[in-house]
Motif scaffolding. Structure first.
Motif, PDB file in Angstrom:
ATOM      1  N   THR A 265      -8.340 -15.945  -1.209  1.00  0.00           N
ATOM      2  CA  THR A 265      -7.084 -15.343  -0.775  1.00  0.00           C
ATOM      3  C   THR A 265      -7.371 -14.298   0.303  1.00  0.00           C
ATOM      4  OG1 THR A 265      -6.224 -15.606  -3.028  1.00  0.00           O
ATOM      5  CG2 THR A 265      -4.970 -14.211  -1.528  1.00  0.00           C
ATOM      6  N   VAL A 266      -6.619 -14.350   1.388  1.00  0.00           N
ATOM      7  CA  VAL A 266      -6.771 -13.405   2.489  1.00  0.00           C
ATOM      8  C   VAL A 266      -5.442 -12.679   2.682  1.00  0.00           C
ATOM      9  CG1 VAL A 266      -7.318 -13.109   4.943  1.00  0.00           C
ATOM     10  CG2 VAL A 266      -8.462 -14.895   3.610  1.00  0.00           C
ATOM     11  N   GLY A 267      -5.513 -11.362   2.876  1.00  0.00           N
ATOM     12  CA  GLY A 267      -4.295 -10.578   3.073  1.00  0.00           C
ATOM     13  C   GLY A 267      -4.427  -9.605   4.220  1.00  0.00           C
ATOM     14  N   LEU A 268      -3.299  -9.320   4.849  1.00  0.00           N
ATOM     15  CA  LEU A 268      -3.229  -8.333   5.924  1.00  0.00           C
ATOM     16  C   LEU A 268      -2.002  -7.474   5.697  1.00  0.00           C
ATOM     17  CD1 LEU A 268      -3.914  -7.132   8.754  1.00  0.00           C
ATOM     18  CD2 LEU A 268      -2.505  -8.972   9.725  1.00  0.00           C
ATOM     19  N   SER A 269      -2.189  -6.143   5.694  1.00  0.00           N
ATOM     20  CA  SER A 269      -1.076  -5.208   5.592  1.00  0.00           C
ATOM     21  C   SER A 269      -1.125  -4.262   6.783  1.00  0.00           C
ATOM     22  CB  SER A 269      -1.152  -4.415   4.281  1.00  0.00           C
ATOM     23  OG  SER A 269      -1.024  -5.270   3.159  1.00  0.00           O
ATOM     24  N   GLN A 270       0.013  -4.114   7.454  1.00  0.00           N
ATOM     25  CA  GLN A 270       0.070  -3.302   8.667  1.00  0.00           C
ATOM     26  C   GLN A 270       1.245  -2.338   8.603  1.00  0.00           C
ATOM     27  OE1 GLN A 270      -1.973  -3.168  11.650  1.00  0.00           O
ATOM     28  NE2 GLN A 270      -0.714  -1.307  11.738  1.00  0.00           N
ATOM     29  N   VAL A 271       0.954  -1.044   8.681  1.00  0.00           N
ATOM     30  CA  VAL A 271       2.005  -0.035   8.745  1.00  0.00           C
ATOM     31  C   VAL A 271       2.618  -0.059  10.143  1.00  0.00           C
ATOM     32  CG1 VAL A 271       2.527   2.422   8.614  1.00  0.00           C
ATOM     33  CG2 VAL A 271       0.881   1.406   7.004  1.00  0.00           C
ATOM     34  N   ILE A 272       3.938  -0.220  10.206  1.00  0.00           N
ATOM     35  CA  ILE A 272       4.657  -0.226  11.487  1.00  0.00           C
ATOM     36  C   ILE A 272       5.216   1.152  11.782  1.00  0.00           C
ATOM     37  CG2 ILE A 272       6.507  -1.293  12.810  1.00  0.00           C
ATOM     38  CD1 ILE A 272       4.183  -3.170  12.117  1.00  0.00           C
ATOM     39  N   THR A 273       5.884   1.736  10.811  1.00  0.00           N
ATOM     40  CA  THR A 273       6.383   3.107  10.873  1.00  0.00           C
ATOM     41  C   THR A 273       6.103   3.741   9.510  1.00  0.00           C
ATOM     42  OG1 THR A 273       8.603   2.713   9.976  1.00  0.00           O
ATOM     43  CG2 THR A 273       8.274   2.246  12.332  1.00  0.00           C
ATOM     44  N   PRO A 274       6.303   5.025   9.349  1.00  0.00           N
ATOM     45  CA  PRO A 274       6.106   5.626   8.024  1.00  0.00           C
ATOM     46  C   PRO A 274       6.950   4.978   6.936  1.00  0.00           C
ATOM     47  CG  PRO A 274       6.208   7.338   9.686  1.00  0.00           C
ATOM     48  CD  PRO A 274       6.556   6.053  10.386  1.00  0.00           C
ATOM     49  N   ALA A 275       8.036   4.306   7.322  1.00  0.00           N
ATOM     50  CA  ALA A 275       8.919   3.698   6.328  1.00  0.00           C
ATOM     51  C   ALA A 275       8.726   2.196   6.186  1.00  0.00           C
ATOM     52  CB  ALA A 275      10.375   3.989   6.673  1.00  0.00           C
ATOM     53  N   VAL A 276       8.106   1.527   7.155  1.00  0.00           N
ATOM     54  CA  VAL A 276       8.040   0.060   7.169  1.00  0.00           C
ATOM     55  C   VAL A 276       6.589  -0.417   7.226  1.00  0.00           C
ATOM     56  CG1 VAL A 276       8.691  -2.035   8.418  1.00  0.00           C
ATOM     57  CG2 VAL A 276      10.279  -0.104   8.298  1.00  0.00           C
ATOM     58  N   SER A 317       2.311 -16.836   3.537  1.00  0.00           N
ATOM     59  CA  SER A 317       3.387 -15.920   3.173  1.00  0.00           C
ATOM     60  C   SER A 317       3.509 -14.760   4.154  1.00  0.00           C
ATOM     61  CB  SER A 317       3.160 -15.372   1.763  1.00  0.00           C
ATOM     62  OG  SER A 317       1.859 -14.812   1.643  1.00  0.00           O
ATOM     63  N   LEU A 318       4.735 -14.264   4.293  1.00  0.00           N
ATOM     64  CA  LEU A 318       5.058 -13.086   5.094  1.00  0.00           C
ATOM     65  C   LEU A 318       6.004 -12.205   4.289  1.00  0.00           C
ATOM     66  CD1 LEU A 318       5.771 -14.679   8.591  1.00  0.00           C
ATOM     67  CD2 LEU A 318       3.782 -13.277   7.991  1.00  0.00           C
ATOM     68  N   GLY A 319       5.829 -10.885   4.409  1.00  0.00           N
ATOM     69  CA  GLY A 319       6.701  -9.976   3.681  1.00  0.00           C
ATOM     70  C   GLY A 319       6.746  -8.617   4.338  1.00  0.00           C
ATOM     71  N   LEU A 320       7.672  -7.792   3.872  1.00  0.00           N
ATOM     72  CA  LEU A 320       7.764  -6.419   4.375  1.00  0.00           C
ATOM     73  C   LEU A 320       8.350  -5.530   3.291  1.00  0.00           C
ATOM     74  CD1 LEU A 320      10.937  -5.540   5.175  1.00  0.00           C
ATOM     75  CD2 LEU A 320      10.519  -7.204   6.983  1.00  0.00           C
ATOM     76  N   ASP A 321       8.058  -4.234   3.418  1.00  0.00           N
ATOM     77  CA  ASP A 321       8.714  -3.267   2.545  1.00  0.00           C
ATOM     78  C   ASP A 321       9.310  -2.150   3.380  1.00  0.00           C
ATOM     79  OD1 ASP A 321       6.715  -0.991   2.724  1.00  0.00           O
ATOM     80  OD2 ASP A 321       5.419  -2.488   1.782  1.00  0.00           O
ATOM     81  N   TYR A 322      10.366  -1.565   2.844  1.00  0.00           N
ATOM     82  CA  TYR A 322      11.068  -0.480   3.514  1.00  0.00           C
ATOM     83  C   TYR A 322      11.223   0.664   2.527  1.00  0.00           C
ATOM     84  CZ  TYR A 322      14.776   2.218   5.739  1.00  0.00           C
ATOM     85  OH  TYR A 322      15.506   3.235   6.289  1.00  0.00           O
ATOM     86  N   LYS A 323      10.624   1.787   2.852  1.00  0.00           N
ATOM     87  CA  LYS A 323      10.693   2.958   1.985  1.00  0.00           C
ATOM     88  C   LYS A 323      11.996   3.700   2.274  1.00  0.00           C
ATOM     89  CE  LYS A 323       7.743   6.696   0.270  1.00  0.00           C
ATOM     90  NZ  LYS A 323       7.672   6.104  -1.073  1.00  0.00           N
ATOM     91  N   VAL A 324      12.976   3.510   1.414  1.00  0.00           N
ATOM     92  CA  VAL A 324      14.304   4.078   1.621  1.00  0.00           C
ATOM     93  C   VAL A 324      14.273   5.592   1.425  1.00  0.00           C
ATOM     94  CG1 VAL A 324      16.719   3.998   0.910  1.00  0.00           C
ATOM     95  CG2 VAL A 324      15.324   1.924   0.821  1.00  0.00           C
ATOM     96  N   THR A 325      13.651   6.018   0.321  1.00  0.00           N
ATOM     97  CA  THR A 325      13.460   7.435   0.011  1.00  0.00           C
ATOM     98  C   THR A 325      12.067   7.588  -0.578  1.00  0.00           C
ATOM     99  OG1 THR A 325      14.262   7.305  -2.277  1.00  0.00           O
ATOM    100  CG2 THR A 325      15.925   7.612  -0.545  1.00  0.00           C
ATOM    101  N   ASN A 326      11.735   8.792  -0.998  1.00  0.00           N
ATOM    102  CA  ASN A 326      10.447   9.002  -1.654  1.00  0.00           C
ATOM    103  C   ASN A 326      10.376   8.290  -2.999  1.00  0.00           C
ATOM    104  OD1 ASN A 326       9.372  10.590   0.391  1.00  0.00           O
ATOM    105  ND2 ASN A 326      10.154  12.506  -0.498  1.00  0.00           N
ATOM    106  N   GLN A 327      11.531   7.932  -3.544  1.00  0.00           N
ATOM    107  CA  GLN A 327      11.555   7.249  -4.844  1.00  0.00           C
ATOM    108  C   GLN A 327      11.734   5.732  -4.714  1.00  0.00           C
ATOM    109  OE1 GLN A 327      13.485  10.269  -4.464  1.00  0.00           O
ATOM    110  NE2 GLN A 327      11.624  11.227  -5.287  1.00  0.00           N
ATOM    111  N   TRP A 328      12.536   5.279  -3.748  1.00  0.00           N
ATOM    112  CA  TRP A 328      12.924   3.863  -3.691  1.00  0.00           C
ATOM    113  C   TRP A 328      12.218   3.128  -2.554  1.00  0.00           C
ATOM    114  CZ3 TRP A 328      15.488   1.120  -7.196  1.00  0.00           C
ATOM    115  CH2 TRP A 328      16.286   1.793  -8.128  1.00  0.00           C
TER     116      TRP A 328
END
Length: 435
Positions: A265-276, A317-328
Motif C-alpha cells: 500500500t502506498v499513500g501520499l498526504s499533502q497539506v494545501i492550506t492549514p484547513a485542507v 483512491s483520492l480524498g480530502l479533509d477540511y478542518k472546519v473548527t479546532n473540534q470538527w
C-alpha cells in the motif's frame, strides 16, 4: 514473540472473537478493508501515509511514529451488502428459483494501540480481521450444485516496533499471528433438498508487516507499507453423502495448503492550506499467488481442489479533509477497485467485480484526550455476469448462466483516547524535513 506479546495476541484474538459477528468481504475477493473509520471517510486514500490516524498501522506500521505519547483506538464497521443471483437461459435449473439475498450483514471490529518510549522508539499492537466472506443463498435454488453457503473468517494480531531515524524518515516492522477458518457447502444434486457436501477446516499461521514514512517537504508525507503472505496448512474434514466420494456417506480428514495474498500500500498526504489536506492511495494485492490449492485426504492423495486462480487486485483512491473548527473535521473520498475476479473464473460463491467507492466522514475532537470518528460509504458494483459453461474452472456438467445485482453500504464509527497527559508527555516530534 515474547511471552508478553503472545499473551497480548491471545487476549486480542479472544476479544475479537467475542465481538465479531462474521466476516463479509468488502475488498477484492475475500479481503476486508474496513479497518479504520477514519480512513474510510477518505475511501482509504492516504491510509499508508497516516490519514487513518493510529489505525493506519494496519497498512503501514511506520505511521505509529506519528502518534505521540500513549494512545489507543477502537473501530467498528457495519457492512450491509445486497447481492442477488438471477439465473437466465440456458440454465436448465432456473425453475428452482434465484438465490435470494446471499449477502449477510456483518460487524467488523479493529483496534490499535501505541506507546512512545522516547523520541526515537515506539511500540504498538494492532488487531484486525483482514479476510472474511459470508454468502448464504437459499438452501434450494438453481445454483445449489455450485454453492449453498460459503464462510471465511480470520483474526489477526500484529505487534509493532517503530523507529524515527531522523526528522524526515521512520520505519517499523512486526510479526503477524493469524487465525483462519473456512467452511464451504454445496448440494450433491440439482433437485430440492438434495444432501450437501461440506468442506471445513482452520489453521493458525505467521507472517510479518513492515513499512516506512518519508516527509521530503513540510506538509508532504509519503508512506509505503507491506503485509506479507501467510501460509495456512488448513486441517479439517470433507463430508459427503453416498455416491459422491464413495458408495456410502463419508467424512474424510483433509488438509490443504493455502497462502493468503501479500499486499503493498502506498499513500501520499499533502497539506494545501492549514484547513485542507488532500490524500491519494494505491494498493496492490497479490491474489494471483492463490492458484488452485489441492485438498488432500488422509493418505495424502488429492480428493478435491479449490480452483481460485485469481488475478492481482488494485485499488486507487483520492480524498480530502477540511478542518472546519479546532473540534470538527469533514472528510470525503472516491476510489476505484479493480477486482481480481473476472467472468472467466467468477463463481456463485464470490460474484465479485470492479467497484466504485464513494465515502464521507467526520471527526470530532471532544477534548485533548478523546475524539470520535464516523464514516459512510456506498459501493457501486459493475454489472456482473456469471457464466459457468464448458471451459469454466467450476463447470461440472451443468451449465449455469446468471446475472448478479449487487451494492453495499458501510457505516463505521471509532473512538480514540490518549492515556497520558499531552501537556507533559514526550514531544510529538513530527517528521519534518528542515531543508
Amino acid at each position: 514473540m515474547s511471552r508478553f506479546n503472545r499473551s497480548l495476541a491471545l487476549a486480542a484474538v479472544s476479544f475479537a472473537a467475542l465481538i465479531t459477528a462474521q466476516g463479509s468481504a468488502q475488498a477484492g475477493a475475500f479481503s476486508i478493508r474496513e479497518q479504520s473509520a477514519t480512513a474510510q471517510g477518505y475511501s482509504f486514500a492516504g491510509a499508508a501515509s497516516g490519514s487513518g490516524g493510529l489505525s493506519s498501522i494496519f497498512w503501514n506500521p511506520a505511521t505509529i511514529t506519528m502518534a505521540p505519547g500513549w494512545q489507543s483506538e477502537s473501530h467498528l464497521s457495519l457492512i450491509i451488502p445486497r447481492i442477488e443471483i438471477d439465473a437466465v437461459a440456458p440454465t436448465q435449473t432456473r425453475v428452482f428459483g434465484n438465490s435470494g439475498e446471499i449477502g449477510q450483514d456483518a460487524v467488523v471490529p479493529a483496534s490499535a494501540a501505541s506507546y512512545q518510549i522516547n523520541e526515537t522508539l515506539w511500540v504498538g499492537l494492532s488487531s484486525s480481521a483482514p479476510f472474511g466472506l459470508v454468502t448464504d443463498p437459499r438452501e434450494n435454488w438453481s445454483g445449489q450444485a455450485y454453492s449453498r453457503s460459503s464462510r471465511i473468517f480470520s483474526l489477526n494480531v500484529n505487534p509493532i516496533v517503530g523507529v524515527k531515524v531522523n526528522d524526515w524518515f521512520s520505519f517499523a516492522v512486526g510479526p503477524s499471528l493469524q487465525y483462519f477458518d473456512i467452511r464451504l457447502k454445496r448440494a450433491a444434486g440439482i433437485v430440492p433438498n438434495a444432501p450437501s457436501v461440506i468442506l471445513e477446516g482452520d489453521d493458525i499461521g505467521f507472517g510479518f508487516t513492515a513499512g516506512a514514512t518519508l516527509t521530503p517537504f513540510v506538509g508532504t508525507t509519503i508512506g509505503i507499507g507491506y503485509r506479507s503472505s501467510i501460509n495456512h496448512e488448513v486441517e479439517g474434514t470433507l463430508s459427503a453423502p453416498a455416491g459422491v466420494l464413495a458408495a456410502t456417506g463419508v467424512q474424510l480428514p483433509i488438509r490443504a495448503s493455502l497462502n493468503t495474498p501479500d499486499q503493498i500500500t502506498v499513500g501520499l498526504s499533502q497539506v494545501i492550506t492549514p484547513a485542507v489536506t488532500v490524500h491519494a492511495g494505491f494498493e496492490w494485492t497479490n491474489w494471483s499467488r492463490l492458484k488452485t490449492p489441492a485438498i488432500l485426504g488422509p493418505s495424502g492423495g488429492v480428493v478435491s481442489a479449490l480452483p481460485l486462480n485469481y488475478e492481482d487486485g488494485y485499488f486507487y483512491s483520492l480524498g480530502l479533509d477540511y478542518k472546519v473548527t479546532n473540534q470538527w473535521t469533514l472528510r470525503a473520498g472516491l476510489a476505484y477497485e479493480q477486482s481480481p475476479i473476472d467472468t472467466e473464473i467468477r463463481s456463485t460463491r464470490l460474484p465479485d467485480n470492479d467497484r466504485i467507492w464513494l465515502s464521507v466522514g467526520a471527526g470530532y475532537q471532544w477534548s485533548d484526550k478523546l475524539s470520535f470518528d464516523v464514516a459512510y460509504t456506498h459501493i457501486f458494483s459493475k454489472d456482473t455476469p456469471i457464466r459457468i459453461l464448458p471451459g469454466h474452472q467450476d463447470y461440472a456438467g451443468l451449465p449455469f448462466v446468471a446475472d448478479v445485482d449487487a451494492s453495499t453500504d458501510i457505516v463505521s464509527v471509532a473512538v480514540r483516547y490518549r492515556w497520558d497527559d499531552p501537556k507533559v508527555a514526550i514531544p510529538a516530534a513530527p517528521i519534518v524535513r528542515k531543508y
